[in-house]
Enzyme design. Structure first.
Site, mmCIF file in Angstrom:
data_model
loop_
_atom_site.group_PDB
_atom_site.id
_atom_site.type_symbol
_atom_site.label_atom_id
_atom_site.label_comp_id
_atom_site.label_asym_id
_atom_site.label_seq_id
_atom_site.Cartn_x
_atom_site.Cartn_y
_atom_site.Cartn_z
ATOM 1 N N TYR A 202 0.859 -1.186 0.000
ATOM 2 C CA TYR A 202 0.000 0.000 0.000
ATOM 3 C C TYR A 202 0.891 1.230 0.000
ATOM 4 O O TYR A 202 1.852 1.313 0.770
ATOM 5 C CB TYR A 202 -0.891 0.002 1.246
ATOM 6 C CG TYR A 202 -1.762 1.237 1.375
ATOM 7 C CD1 TYR A 202 -2.803 1.477 0.477
ATOM 8 C CD2 TYR A 202 -1.538 2.166 2.392
ATOM 9 C CE1 TYR A 202 -3.607 2.606 0.604
ATOM 10 C CE2 TYR A 202 -2.342 3.300 2.518
ATOM 11 C CZ TYR A 202 -3.375 3.518 1.621
ATOM 12 O OH TYR A 202 -4.169 4.630 1.737
ATOM 13 N N ASP B 166 9.477 2.826 -0.791
ATOM 14 C CA ASP B 166 8.491 3.501 0.066
ATOM 15 C C ASP B 166 8.778 3.134 1.523
ATOM 16 O O ASP B 166 8.524 2.014 1.964
ATOM 17 C CB ASP B 166 7.081 3.074 -0.349
ATOM 18 C CG ASP B 166 5.991 3.788 0.463
ATOM 19 O OD1 ASP B 166 6.341 4.488 1.433
ATOM 20 O OD2 ASP B 166 4.802 3.633 0.117
ATOM 21 N N LYS C 245 4.881 9.179 8.594
ATOM 22 C CA LYS C 245 4.707 8.609 9.939
ATOM 23 C C LYS C 245 5.727 9.131 10.963
ATOM 24 O O LYS C 245 5.588 10.244 11.433
ATOM 25 C CB LYS C 245 4.674 7.091 9.836
ATOM 26 C CG LYS C 245 3.457 6.621 8.975
ATOM 27 C CD LYS C 245 3.246 5.131 9.035
ATOM 28 C CE LYS C 245 2.189 4.641 8.049
ATOM 29 N NZ LYS C 245 0.829 4.677 8.506
HETATM 30 C C1 LIG Z 1 4.035 2.251 3.044
HETATM 31 C C2 LIG Z 1 3.026 3.356 3.021
HETATM 32 N N1 LIG Z 1 3.068 4.268 2.041
HETATM 33 C C3 LIG Z 1 2.200 5.281 1.977
HETATM 34 C C4 LIG Z 1 1.210 5.417 2.925
HETATM 35 C C5 LIG Z 1 0.239 6.558 2.846
HETATM 36 O O1 LIG Z 1 0.483 7.468 3.862
HETATM 37 P P1 LIG Z 1 -0.676 8.456 4.355
HETATM 38 O O2 LIG Z 1 -1.689 7.618 5.052
HETATM 39 O O3 LIG Z 1 0.044 9.418 5.251
HETATM 40 O O4 LIG Z 1 -1.217 9.120 3.132
HETATM 41 C C6 LIG Z 1 1.127 4.496 3.971
HETATM 42 C C7 LIG Z 1 0.073 4.603 4.998
HETATM 43 O O5 LIG Z 1 -0.140 3.756 5.812
HETATM 44 C C8 LIG Z 1 2.054 3.438 4.026
HETATM 45 O O6 LIG Z 1 2.021 2.520 4.995
#
Ligand SMILES: Cc1ncc(COP(=O)(O)O)c(C=O)c1O
Length: 446
Positions: A149, A244, A276
């Site tokens: 995700y 990511d 985060k």
């Molecule tokens: C690996 C990863 N990338 C991107 C995101 C998206 O971040 P946000 O919820 O701050 O938009 C998340 C959210 O949990 C994530 O776990």
């Protein structure tokens, strides 16, 4: 689906009714609604250290930690003081500020990125990194993995088409086929599938994006050398490798997942996304990487990207203070607490004969309710969901707040002390027994 709770939850239930009248599903991010496990989502009134207090006055040991950010626990006094000072100086100016430079320097010092740009959410970070990769390469196709995700970016909410190395279809209504059709979705940890996709589409691939270690299908570590292979095949094909680290960054280790593989093996991603932990509980995220790639970003280069609250002084102060306090001792503590909890969970589930696998990367871990190791999303999907649901509710009833989904990592903080850990350990036998009972009932009805 409802679940009987021995705790008083009237105030949460009443708020959930009010929320549903004015907000779709009553929540501002779907997983909070408890749809996967049923029952009443708890409205949290306050939090301190490892503990959450809901509006009914129930206390829980928090094993979600705001889905990762609260590395130091809730309401850390030094973070609070720094934020209070920042707020007193004004909350947003729309100009460059000191803390955003200092936070960028801290991130550059800890990771492989040479330059970094701040945004307000992880979604914005991955969306912007992909635009930059497309602008830099002049290509359009994005490769991602099923079960990873990356936020709710159109091109990344895509599901695999039929067959290996085919273009994807929208993963949700609202995503144009034209957008998903520029994405290829592959099984995680599958080098053959990656090689086949590059063989077919190599000169059209702008980038491959992967969670540095997936945490959004439960924790599924990359097979040894998998990330290095991805970096190499991208380089050979003129595509960018985007790692990511929104979840793993400053969480899996001091240097994130890259600290556990790239730093050891001697390779770096072209671009990395963060979120985060680096926001210290505020909306802050970032993407960064090679200076020559980042030079393509406006105002230095032609690829447009901007944000009214990007690099906000309060958010960057919270993130900077958090990272400065995130010492080796913090990671050692979280790691040790994790070991205690993991082995107690394994013991409790084994005692009740509940199939389970615990997987980890650095200090991040999750528990799969199945009996074989998980290396991709198809395998993660074979869990005994009724068993997890029963386990979750039994833990919640005993004051332990687990993720309300079997597909999530469990998060700890440096504030998870002996008392908090003991409360988790004490709750495990009854929860394991509830999971075993749910599993047996399910089998009887099968
Ligand atoms: C690996 C990863 N990338 C991107 C995101 C998206 O971040 P946000 O919820 O701050 O938009 C998340 C959210 O949990 C994530 O776990």
């Amino acid at each position: 689906m409802t679940s009987p709770s021995s705790l008083q939850t009237d105030a949460s239930a009443a708020l959930f009714d009010r929320a549903r009248a004015v907000t779709p599903g009553g929540v501002n991010s779907p997983v909070r609604a408890f749809n996967a496990v049923g029952g009443t989502p708890r409205f949290i009134r306050s939090a301190k250290g490892a503990w959450l207090t809901d509006v009914d006055g129930n206390e829980y040991v928090d094993l979600i930690c705001s889905w990762g950010p609260m590395l130091l626990g809730h309401a850390h006094p030094e973070v609070q003081a720094a934020v209070a000072e920042a707020v007193a100086r004004g909350t947003s100016y729309g100009t460059p500020t000191v803390p955003e430079v200092e936070l960028a320097e801290e991130i550059v010092a800890r990771t492989a990125v040479e330059k970094v740009r701040f945004v307000s959410s992880g979604t914005e970070a991955t969306m912007s990194a992909i635009r930059l990769a497309r602008g830099f390469t002049g290509r359009e196709i994005v490769i991602k993995f099923a079960g990873c995700y990356h936020g709710h970016v159109d091109a990344l909410l895509a599901s695999a088409g039929s067959g290996l190395a085919t273009l994807a279809v929208p993963g949700t209504p609202g995503v144009p086929a034209s957008s998903a059709g520029l994405t290829i979705v592959l099984p995680y940890n599958d080098k053959v599938a990656v090689a086949a996709a590059f063989a077919e589409f190599g000169d059209r691939v702008a980038c491959l994006i992967t969670e540095a270690a997936p945490g959004n299908m439960g924790v599924v570590p990359p097979a040894p050398g998998f990330n290095a292979f991805l970096a190499q095949i991208c380089r050979e094909n003129g595509a960018l490798f985007i790692s990511d680290e929104v979840m793993t960054g400053f969480r899996a280790s001091r240097q994130g997942q890259w600290g556990l593989d790239g730093a050891v093996e001697g390779w770096v991603p072209d671009l990395t996304t963060f979120g985060k932990v680096m926001g210290g509980g505020f909306p802050a995220a970032a993407f960064g990487g090679r200076a020559d790639v980042m030079a393509h970003l406006s105002p230095e280069g032609p690829v447009y990207q901007a944000g009214t609250l990007a690099g906000n002084p309060v958010a960057t102060t919270a993130g900077l203070t958090t990272l400065r306090l995130a010492t080796d001792e913090v990671y050692d503590h979280i790691s040790a607490a994790g070991e205690t909890i993991k082995s107690a969970v394994a013991d409790a589930l084994a005692k009740e004969g509940v199939p389970h696998v615990i997987q980890a990367t650095g200090t991040m871990f999750s528990v799969f309710f199945k009996d074989a190791a998980v290396s991709n999303f198809a395998e993660a999907s074979e869990q005994d969901l009724p068993a997890y649901t029963a386990f979750f509710h039994a833990m919640l009833d005993q004051g332990v707040y687990l993720p309300p989904s079997a597909y999530e990592a469990w998060f700890l903080s440096s504030a998870h002390d002996d008392r908090a850990i003991q409360q988790v350990l004490d709750a495990l036998p009854a929860a394991a027994s509830a999971a075993a009972a749910a599993s047996a009932t399910e089998k009887a009805h099968a």
